[in-house]
Design a protein around this motif. Sequence first.
Motif, PDB file in Angstrom:
ATOM      1  N   GLN A  68       0.911  -1.034  -0.127  1.00  0.00           N
ATOM      2  CA  GLN A  68       0.089   0.096  -0.042  1.00  0.00           C
ATOM      3  C   GLN A  68       1.035   1.322   0.142  1.00  0.00           C
ATOM      4  O   GLN A  68       0.200   2.347  -0.170  1.00  0.00           O
ATOM      5  CB  GLN A  68      -0.969   0.274   1.246  1.00  0.00           C
ATOM      6  N   CYS A  69       2.102   1.213   0.265  1.00  0.00           N
ATOM      7  CA  CYS A  69       2.921   2.477   0.543  1.00  0.00           C
ATOM      8  C   CYS A  69       3.229   3.107  -0.705  1.00  0.00           C
ATOM      9  O   CYS A  69       3.649   2.421  -1.794  1.00  0.00           O
ATOM     10  CB  CYS A  69       4.481   2.062   1.360  1.00  0.00           C
ATOM     11  N   ILE A  70       3.105   4.261  -0.877  1.00  0.00           N
ATOM     12  CA  ILE A  70       3.375   5.202  -2.160  1.00  0.00           C
ATOM     13  C   ILE A  70       4.624   5.997  -2.188  1.00  0.00           C
ATOM     14  O   ILE A  70       4.965   6.450  -3.046  1.00  0.00           O
ATOM     15  CB  ILE A  70       2.368   5.989  -2.497  1.00  0.00           C
ATOM     16  N   GLY A  71       5.452   5.957  -0.902  1.00  0.00           N
ATOM     17  CA  GLY A  71       6.733   6.458  -0.851  1.00  0.00           C
ATOM     18  C   GLY A  71       6.621   8.127  -0.667  1.00  0.00           C
ATOM     19  O   GLY A  71       7.705   8.510  -0.947  1.00  0.00           O
ATOM     20  N   CYS A  72       5.418   8.530  -0.108  1.00  0.00           N
ATOM     21  CA  CYS A  72       5.263   9.996  -0.142  1.00  0.00           C
ATOM     22  C   CYS A  72       6.170  10.598   1.047  1.00  0.00           C
ATOM     23  O   CYS A  72       6.465  11.748   1.042  1.00  0.00           O
ATOM     24  CB  CYS A  72       3.834  10.322   0.237  1.00  0.00           C
ATOM     25  N   ARG A  73       6.645   9.803   1.781  1.00  0.00           N
ATOM     26  CA  ARG A  73       7.545  10.472   2.969  1.00  0.00           C
ATOM     27  C   ARG A  73       6.953  11.450   4.010  1.00  0.00           C
ATOM     28  O   ARG A  73       7.454  11.818   4.588  1.00  0.00           O
ATOM     29  CB  ARG A  73       8.781  11.162   2.509  1.00  0.00           C
ATOM     30  N   LYS A  74       5.496  11.105   4.024  1.00  0.00           N
ATOM     31  CA  LYS A  74       4.659  11.867   4.852  1.00  0.00           C
ATOM     32  C   LYS A  74       5.039  11.290   6.284  1.00  0.00           C
ATOM     33  O   LYS A  74       5.033  12.142   7.384  1.00  0.00           O
ATOM     34  CB  LYS A  74       3.117  11.531   4.882  1.00  0.00           C
ATOM     35  N   CYS A  75       5.326   9.983   6.618  1.00  0.00           N
ATOM     36  CA  CYS A  75       5.540   9.400   7.892  1.00  0.00           C
ATOM     37  C   CYS A  75       6.967   9.951   8.351  1.00  0.00           C
ATOM     38  O   CYS A  75       7.131  10.072   9.529  1.00  0.00           O
ATOM     39  CB  CYS A  75       5.814   7.889   7.688  1.00  0.00           C
ATOM     40  N   GLU A  76       7.819  10.303   7.605  1.00  0.00           N
ATOM     41  CA  GLU A  76       9.066  10.904   7.984  1.00  0.00           C
ATOM     42  C   GLU A  76       8.944  12.199   8.315  1.00  0.00           C
ATOM     43  O   GLU A  76       9.602  12.594   9.431  1.00  0.00           O
ATOM     44  CB  GLU A  76      10.155  10.897   6.565  1.00  0.00           C
ATOM     45  N   ILE A  86      -0.734  10.029  10.127  1.00  0.00           N
ATOM     46  CA  ILE A  86      -0.416  10.795   8.968  1.00  0.00           C
ATOM     47  C   ILE A  86      -0.460  10.030   7.626  1.00  0.00           C
ATOM     48  O   ILE A  86      -0.900  10.608   6.695  1.00  0.00           O
ATOM     49  CB  ILE A  86       0.806  11.710   9.004  1.00  0.00           C
ATOM     50  N   CYS A  87      -0.160   8.727   7.500  1.00  0.00           N
ATOM     51  CA  CYS A  87      -0.134   7.992   6.308  1.00  0.00           C
ATOM     52  C   CYS A  87      -1.394   8.085   5.553  1.00  0.00           C
ATOM     53  O   CYS A  87      -2.593   7.492   6.129  1.00  0.00           O
ATOM     54  CB  CYS A  87       0.295   6.330   6.683  1.00  0.00           C
ATOM     55  N   PRO A  88      -1.353   8.638   4.168  1.00  0.00           N
ATOM     56  CA  PRO A  88      -2.618   8.797   3.420  1.00  0.00           C
ATOM     57  C   PRO A  88      -3.113   7.693   3.087  1.00  0.00           C
ATOM     58  O   PRO A  88      -4.042   7.482   2.466  1.00  0.00           O
ATOM     59  CB  PRO A  88      -2.112   9.784   2.637  1.00  0.00           C
ATOM     60  N   LYS A  89      -2.173   6.590   2.793  1.00  0.00           N
ATOM     61  CA  LYS A  89      -2.674   5.136   2.283  1.00  0.00           C
ATOM     62  C   LYS A  89      -3.000   4.098   3.302  1.00  0.00           C
ATOM     63  O   LYS A  89      -3.326   3.044   2.939  1.00  0.00           O
ATOM     64  CB  LYS A  89      -1.490   4.972   1.469  1.00  0.00           C
TER      65      LYS A  89
END
Length: 371
Positions: free
Chosen positions: A49-57, A191-194
């Motif tokens: 499911q992860c899209i690599g948006c780096r929001k978690c960082e 925060i993870c949008p996915k």
Amino acid sequence: MGITRRQFFGWMGAAIGSQVSLHKDANAASNKHFTGYPGSMGVLHDISQCIGCRKCETACNKVNSLLPPERPFDDLSVMDQKRRPHANTYTIVNRFDQPDRQLPVFVKKQCNHCKEPACVSACFVKALKKSKTGAVVYDDSLCVGCRYCMIACPFDIPAYEYDNPFTPEVTKCTLCQPRILNGQLPGCVEICPKEALTFGTRDELIQIARQRIKNYPDRYVNHIYGEHEMGGCNWLYISNTPFADLGMREDLGITPAPQLTSGALAAVPVVVSLWVVFITGIHAISKRKEQMAADEKQADVGRVLKSEQARLTETVAKLKEKAKEEKEAAVKREVKKALDEAAKQARKTVSDPKALKTPSETPHTENQESE
Ligand code: SF4
Ligand code: SF4
Ligand code: SF4
């Protein structure tokens, strides 16, 4: 779905109610065989499911009040290189390009909060402890800076503040322990949008993971990473790509770290004890040196302040003297100017006597005539 809010608060009550025994148990957990706390929390990372948006960082940086990164979080080119957590970054997302697929795969990396952590068993002063929440937490006041935890961790997680010369600490993901004790989700999960990250009890997360693999056998690899690795972790992963292709070690086995090291440690108790004394002594000397350095620095500051104060007093006195001289010079200049003006007037009068009106030449007034 992860744990509901109601379930979460129910669990929280039990966790907070047992804080006293928690401390004692956690210490014990680092020294003998320990199978994890029942009902402890964790996170399931669904890599598919992860899209690599780096929001978690971004969220991790914010909730932990870390320094801003050199390159902004929306700069995804940082993933051109494989990264690992470091002193100012508790979590990172790496990109894995797949030769047989158009889309890359992204994997979030942070402390896995092992059930029986190698870092905890390596830490002889118990600065790292397994908490009842599931988090492996760090107490900087106990840490002697030996960095054995960094060597022991099979996942290459703990980092060290090499740039901090006086109070360096070991850093790593805390599972957002302060937030979960406060009834909040870990920052990265929130925060993870996915919904690639799910928070819940470890048992529940394993059930969710099993169900997803069962429902979508074509999508997922039939393996829950962290269920058994090194005795199990509170951070779990499911994936659409073999874990070995994502830089995740599959050679760790299922034996917990304390069991692997206990035999060796028991065989050399004297050496271990002496080593503890030695390291503790080194730490004490190092702390003393730091204190002396701080004292010397303070004395230097005092000396500099004193000499600066004397210099300032002298400068002020000179300025005052200069102001006085300038004032006197100005007065002298004004007096001279007035005298020059008077002399000029006198010379003018001498050369033109008419200019001087004497009383006899002054016309009589009526009053004078009547006299
Ligand atoms: S926020 Fe979620 S989707 Fe985005 S990189 Fe992190 S885990 Fe992946
Ligand atoms: S992943 Fe490493 S640092 Fe985290 S609990 Fe396990 S051994 Fe310790
Ligand atoms: S749980 Fe907290 S500390 Fe750990 S990676 Fe997520 S935001 Fe960072």
